[in-house]
Structures are given as C-alpha cells and as structure tokens.
Design a protein around this motif. Structure first.
Motif, short mmCIF file in Angstrom:
data_model
loop_
_atom_site.label_atom_id
_atom_site.label_comp_id
_atom_site.label_asym_id
_atom_site.label_seq_id
_atom_site.Cartn_x
_atom_site.Cartn_y
_atom_site.Cartn_z
N MET A 244 0.84 -1.23 -0.26
CA MET A 244 -0.07 0.03 0.00
C MET A 244 1.06 1.31 -0.06
O MET A 244 0.71 2.26 -0.68
N ILE A 245 1.95 1.28 0.78
CA ILE A 245 2.88 2.30 0.86
C ILE A 245 3.47 2.48 -0.64
O ILE A 245 3.63 3.66 -0.88
N LEU A 246 3.98 1.37 -1.34
CA LEU A 246 4.65 1.53 -2.44
C LEU A 246 3.35 2.29 -3.63
O LEU A 246 3.67 3.23 -4.09
N ARG B 90 2.34 6.43 -6.85
CA ARG B 90 1.10 7.33 -7.49
C ARG B 90 1.56 8.75 -7.51
O ARG B 90 1.29 9.62 -8.46
N GLU B 91 1.76 9.22 -6.37
CA GLU B 91 2.13 10.67 -6.01
C GLU B 91 3.44 11.14 -6.96
O GLU B 91 3.49 12.01 -7.47
N GLN C 45 -5.81 7.19 -14.26
CA GLN C 45 -4.99 6.29 -14.95
C GLN C 45 -3.73 6.23 -14.30
O GLN C 45 -3.03 5.11 -14.19
N LEU C 46 -3.50 7.16 -13.16
CA LEU C 46 -2.00 7.28 -12.34
C LEU C 46 -2.28 6.07 -11.29
O LEU C 46 -1.57 5.02 -11.07
N SER C 47 -3.52 5.74 -10.90
CA SER C 47 -3.74 4.80 -9.82
C SER C 47 -3.69 3.44 -10.42
O SER C 47 -3.31 2.47 -9.91
N ILE C 48 -4.30 3.28 -11.83
CA ILE C 48 -4.17 1.91 -12.62
C ILE C 48 -2.78 1.46 -12.94
O ILE C 48 -2.25 0.37 -12.70
N LEU C 49 -1.79 2.56 -13.34
CA LEU C 49 -0.51 2.26 -13.73
C LEU C 49 0.36 1.98 -12.36
O LEU C 49 1.05 1.07 -12.39
#
Length: 160
Positions: free
Chosen positions: A28-30, A35-36, A49-53
């Motif tokens: 989860m941390i990774l 994402r950030e 798209q950021l979350s999926i990637l």
C-alpha cells in the motif's frame, strides 16, 4: 498431506497471516508513493490512469496477476511504460528499497512455508535494482515493527 505443502507449527500458522499483513502494508505504501511520484512527472495523467499504472507496477513487483479483463488489457497495452516505471523504482523511490527488500523476502518466506515458490519474484526484484542483496532477512518482530511504524506514518495503521 498435499504434495508440496509443509506442515506448520501452531505458532507459524498464527505468524504467517501477521507477516502477510505487513507485506500488504508495504504494498500500500509503495502504491501511494508511486502514484504521487507519477503525478509529479510529465506528461500529466488523469488520477484514475495514475492509480491503474501504479497498481500495475506494484502487482508486477510482487508477482501478482490481476485476471480482470480491464487490467489484463491495460497491462498488455502499456507494457513498455510499466517496464520503464518498474525499472526506475530502485532509484526514483530509493527510500523504499529497505521495506521493499524486507517485504519481498518475507513474502517469499511465507510462500515457502505454504509450499509455494516465489523465488522468481526475488530474482526479478534484484534485476530491477529493488532488492538490497547485502541486507539480512529481518526477524519477524523486526519486520512487524518496521511495517507498523511505516504504516502509522502513512496513516494506514494505528500503533497499539
């Protein structure tokens, strides 16, 4: 006894789920940090798209395949980008190399205890520059303490 399954002591049966929770905290941390990190890069991408990637990269690092057709298609269509991001993790998010190393090794140890072989995940992580080979395998209480502190710092878990 099923072929390939190991007999576990009662203490091991209780410890494995606790260790796996620690691995999930590191995942989860990774995911959050990646994402950030991706959001700060260009070209700009939509939050979804950021979350999926980020999810695809995290799954790749931990040797997880998401069988849902949408995600399988995303991975197939974005394989080059996923490879690029994965290969850059060891440098771009180097501060996570210690918890990643510990989590991947603990995951492999838990898998081994349950009769699974995830050594290929460790080899791949080493090739990507994520695995600190010289680092010793942490004792279970050290790993649990590390993941609790990191999880608490990120607001993912509460310290007892």
């Amino acid at each position: 006894m099923a072929e390939g399954k190991r007999t576990m002591e009662p203490g091991q049966r209780r410890l494995i789920p606790i260790l796996r929770e620690g691995v999930e905290v590191v995942r989860m941390i990774l995911f959050q940090e990646l994402r950030e990190h991706l959001a700060r890069q260009s070209p700009p991408r939509a939050p979804r798209q950021l979350s999926i990637l980020a999810g695809a990269v995290v799954n790749r690092v931990f040797g997880i395949d998401n069988p849902e057709p949408f995600f399988e298609n995303f991975v197939r269509e974005n394989q080059e980008l996923i490879d690029q991001v994965t290969r850059s993790l060891g440098v771009e998010l180097a501060h996570l190399n210690i918890p990643l190393t510990d989590a991947l090794r603990i995951m492999a140890l838990c898998d081994f205890q349950e009769g699974q072989d995830s050594s290929s995940v460790l080899r791949q992580a080493q090739e990507w520059g994520l695995l600190l080979v010289e680092r010793d395998l942490p004792l279970p209480h050290q790993f649990i303490d590390l993941t609790r502190r990191l999880g608490a710092a990120k607001g993912l878990v509460s310290l007892p």
